[in-house]
Design an enzyme around this catalytic site. Sequence first.
Site, short mmCIF file in Angstrom:
data_model
loop_
_atom_site.label_atom_id
_atom_site.label_comp_id
_atom_site.label_asym_id
_atom_site.label_seq_id
_atom_site.Cartn_x
_atom_site.Cartn_y
_atom_site.Cartn_z
N LYS A 191 0.81 -1.22 0.00
CA LYS A 191 0.00 0.00 0.00
C LYS A 191 0.85 1.28 0.00
CE LYS A 191 -3.73 -2.52 0.40
NZ LYS A 191 -4.38 -2.96 -0.83
C1 LIG Z 1 -9.76 -2.02 -1.87
C2 LIG Z 1 -9.33 -2.92 -0.76
N1 LIG Z 1 -10.20 -3.17 0.24
C3 LIG Z 1 -9.87 -3.96 1.27
C4 LIG Z 1 -8.64 -4.57 1.36
C5 LIG Z 1 -8.34 -5.47 2.50
O1 LIG Z 1 -7.23 -5.06 3.24
P1 LIG Z 1 -6.33 -6.14 4.04
O2 LIG Z 1 -5.58 -6.95 3.03
O3 LIG Z 1 -5.42 -5.31 4.88
O4 LIG Z 1 -7.24 -6.95 4.85
C6 LIG Z 1 -7.70 -4.33 0.34
C7 LIG Z 1 -6.37 -4.95 0.39
O5 LIG Z 1 -5.94 -5.66 -0.45
C8 LIG Z 1 -8.05 -3.49 -0.75
O6 LIG Z 1 -7.20 -3.24 -1.74
#
Ligand SMILES: Cc1ncc(COP(=O)(O)O)c(C=O)c1O
Length: 381
Positions: A191
């Site tokens: 990210k």
């Molecule tokens: C748009 C979006 N929403 C939610 C998530 C979920 O985040 P995490 O991987 O930290 O659980 C991600 C991560 O890949 C994402 O890109």
Amino acid sequence: MRTVPVFDARRQLGNIGKELIKAIDKVMSGGRFILGENVLEFEEKFASYLGVKYAVGVASGTDALSLSLTAAGVSSGDEVIMPANSYPTAFSVTTIGAIPKLVDVNPETFNIDPDKIEKAISGKTKAIIAVHLYGQAADLNKIAPHALKHGLKIIEDCAQAHGAQIRFGHNGWRRTGTVGDAGCYSFYPTKNLSCLGDGGMVVTNNTDIYRKVRLLRMYGEEKRYKSTVLGRNSRLDELQAAVLLVKLKYLNRWNERRREIASLYKVKIQNAKLNKRIVVPGEAEYARHVYHLYAVRSKKRDKLKSYLERKGIGTGIHYPKPIHLQPSFKYLGYKKGDFPESERACLEELSLPCFPELTDGEVEYVCSEINKFFPEGKSND
Ligand SMILES: Cc1ncc(COP(=O)(O)O)c(C=O)c1O
């Protein structure tokens, strides 16, 4: 052969490695690893960076979303509106037993099409998740009136939009995550602001949501060993918070560099653009894009991807299948053709290398290979 990776975390770690090791060392010698001073300080600094009252560190972006939904009053059997292409978002809804109600996307921004929201609202709808995909804000100016009309909560999914901005109503420019009832961040290693593992954050101006998320992230405890609601364990840890505190200082600079890379791509991808066989991302007039991903689209996506691979250039596809065509979501009852723009995006989207440490030379190499793949004036159909 020359190689350009789609992403390389090691380059960033090389640049700020010493600072990170110092911060990690400090946590280790302090001996406190859960909900200590680093988490508290990072929550305060991140809230202040965004211009929002509260921030609560949690274990991941998925948890940030599901805890926010629960805190906003969404529970099992309720419907939650969300875009059909944002694959990772859907699991935060199903985790709490709620039902993703999918809506097609705008082909120019890849974000939810606000004009299609009204039709998806039913008596069971409780919330809309506005996903700010690839680093550009969804149009909350057009989403908010639907929420207002039907008494729905707006949860912003900012997992790909750290530092992105939106011009909202007469209030001027605001950071994503500060407009809706809650904003949810992921600090997954790719990210724009990332830690060295999993991590997430809920931000909000709503005192009730803030209090509830704080309870929910740790066993529903009002104070130690007094649990008043059924919570769970979802905490950002001290090591990750210490890393994030170091990196937060660089976020604006890194986002500026991403914007520079995007401008370079836009100028240099010439032949292909002239022939309209590749579409580069635009910036909506209400948005300030932070290019988490540089997502182009082309009908020749798969051939272009293989060609670039042969030239040593890494690319990604975000995402290869829309939610309704994933086997695990078959139970939702959708079928092929229900969300044509999301389906087309999945066939045409290609993420080019885009991260702050990428050099101009590398971007130019990627562009020259794209221009060779689409020779001027000729069609390679
Ligand atoms: C748009 C979006 N929403 C939610 C998530 C979920 O985040 P995490 O991987 O930290 O659980 C991600 C991560 O890949 C994402 O890109």
